[in-house]
Design a protein around this motif. Sequence first.
Motif, PDB file in Angstrom:
ATOM      1  N   TYR A 187       0.835  -1.209   0.000  1.00 50.30           N
ATOM      2  CA  TYR A 187       0.000   0.000   0.000  1.00 50.30           C
ATOM      3  C   TYR A 187       0.868   1.256   0.000  1.00 50.30           C
ATOM      4  CZ  TYR A 187      -3.257   3.524   1.795  1.00 50.30           C
ATOM      5  OH  TYR A 187      -4.006   4.662   1.972  1.00 50.30           O
ATOM      6  N   PHE A 188       1.891   1.272   0.836  1.00 44.83           N
ATOM      7  CA  PHE A 188       2.761   2.451   0.923  1.00 44.83           C
ATOM      8  C   PHE A 188       3.478   2.709  -0.405  1.00 44.83           C
ATOM      9  CE2 PHE A 188       7.056   4.107   1.598  1.00 44.83           C
ATOM     10  CZ  PHE A 188       6.767   5.306   2.233  1.00 44.83           C
ATOM     11  N   MET A 212       4.816   6.009  -4.128  1.00 45.76           N
ATOM     12  CA  MET A 212       5.775   6.032  -5.226  1.00 45.76           C
ATOM     13  C   MET A 212       5.132   5.982  -6.604  1.00 45.76           C
ATOM     14  SD  MET A 212       8.796   3.591  -3.686  1.00 45.76           S
ATOM     15  CE  MET A 212       9.882   4.063  -5.031  1.00 45.76           C
ATOM     16  N   GLN A 213       3.920   5.440  -6.709  1.00 50.76           N
ATOM     17  CA  GLN A 213       3.277   5.329  -8.008  1.00 50.76           C
ATOM     18  C   GLN A 213       2.022   6.188  -8.124  1.00 50.76           C
ATOM     19  OE1 GLN A 213       2.802   0.996  -8.366  1.00 50.76           O
ATOM     20  NE2 GLN A 213       4.546   0.952  -9.760  1.00 50.76           N
ATOM     21  N   ASP A 214       1.798   7.043  -7.133  1.00 52.78           N
ATOM     22  CA  ASP A 214       0.651   7.954  -7.136  1.00 52.78           C
ATOM     23  C   ASP A 214      -0.674   7.216  -7.266  1.00 52.78           C
ATOM     24  OD1 ASP A 214       2.378  10.152  -6.951  1.00 52.78           O
ATOM     25  OD2 ASP A 214       2.623  10.235  -9.137  1.00 52.78           O
ATOM     26  N   GLY A 215      -0.745   6.057  -6.613  1.00 50.51           N
ATOM     27  CA  GLY A 215      -2.005   5.326  -6.614  1.00 50.51           C
ATOM     28  C   GLY A 215      -3.023   5.964  -5.691  1.00 50.51           C
ATOM     29  N   THR A 216      -4.268   5.607  -5.885  1.00 48.51           N
ATOM     30  CA  THR A 216      -5.355   6.137  -5.067  1.00 48.51           C
ATOM     31  C   THR A 216      -5.606   5.207  -3.889  1.00 48.51           C
ATOM     32  OG1 THR A 216      -6.372   7.062  -7.053  1.00 48.51           O
ATOM     33  CG2 THR A 216      -7.737   6.931  -5.070  1.00 48.51           C
ATOM     34  N   PRO A 217      -5.541   5.721  -2.653  1.00 46.49           N
ATOM     35  CA  PRO A 217      -5.759   4.839  -1.500  1.00 46.49           C
ATOM     36  C   PRO A 217      -7.114   4.152  -1.530  1.00 46.49           C
ATOM     37  CG  PRO A 217      -4.822   6.944  -0.825  1.00 46.49           C
ATOM     38  CD  PRO A 217      -5.176   7.084  -2.265  1.00 46.49           C
TER      39      PRO A 217
END
Length: 267
Positions: free
Chosen positions: A173-174, A179-184
């Motif tokens: 998750y972190f 690092m990949q600008d994912g959406t939580p």
Amino acid sequence: MAIDVDRGHGRSFLGAAAIRQAGKLYALALEVLRCIPRRPFQFREFVQQFWFIASVSILPTALVAIPFGGVIALHVGSLTTQIGAQSFTGAASVLAIIQQASPIVTALLIAGAGGSAMCADLGSRTIREEIDALKVLGVSPIQRLVVPRVLAAMAVAVFLNGMVSVVGVCGGYFFNVIMQDGTPGAYLASFSALAQLPDLWIGEIKALVFGFVAGVVAAHRGLNPSAGPKGVGDAVNQSVVLTFLLLFLINFVLTTVYLQLVPPKGM
């Protein structure tokens, strides 16, 4: 021609020795299963071995779980981004960690840390003829020494597998979000949409089976070392290598059976 004949005899001798060792390992596994429900149960020995295996395995397992989960999340995130399915990154990475990575990482570290020590302990007892002394006294070395160690390895594997799953998911998750600008929200939503309870159970079942295999292989090599301290050292190396090979083979079988019996969620 004589050289070819000798080579043929050598290959047949090695094949027969391998078959005998495989038979002894299988017989020991059956004997351990038969002795588990027997009484008296060596509870103190079990607690001591559980604490020892956990103490030497918990820190390396936690440290390995963080980068392992991060690597899986990064690779899955890059692939899903390329195909336009970034919203499924959480489901793919978390399921890979829970079903595959966590049991394998846990079992490998238990076999490398706890299993090697277990093999060395039993091997030293064997060359000092302590195992033969127990047999003369009418005490089963399998029930007295092997069963508590195998059960301890299984229990530690189950508990550490849960810890590795949590640490690996948090690490994934972190790395995905930071690092990949994912959406939580998408990371968690995709996991909850596709994951199911059997995915967690198969990870725990794998850890239980892997702990049993690691304990039995370590005990088998520890009870059958070559003469002298060098033989004990060789037995330790052989137990670790053999455990690794069996773990990957059994993981393939269990994964195949699981995917055939348990349909994906929503189907």
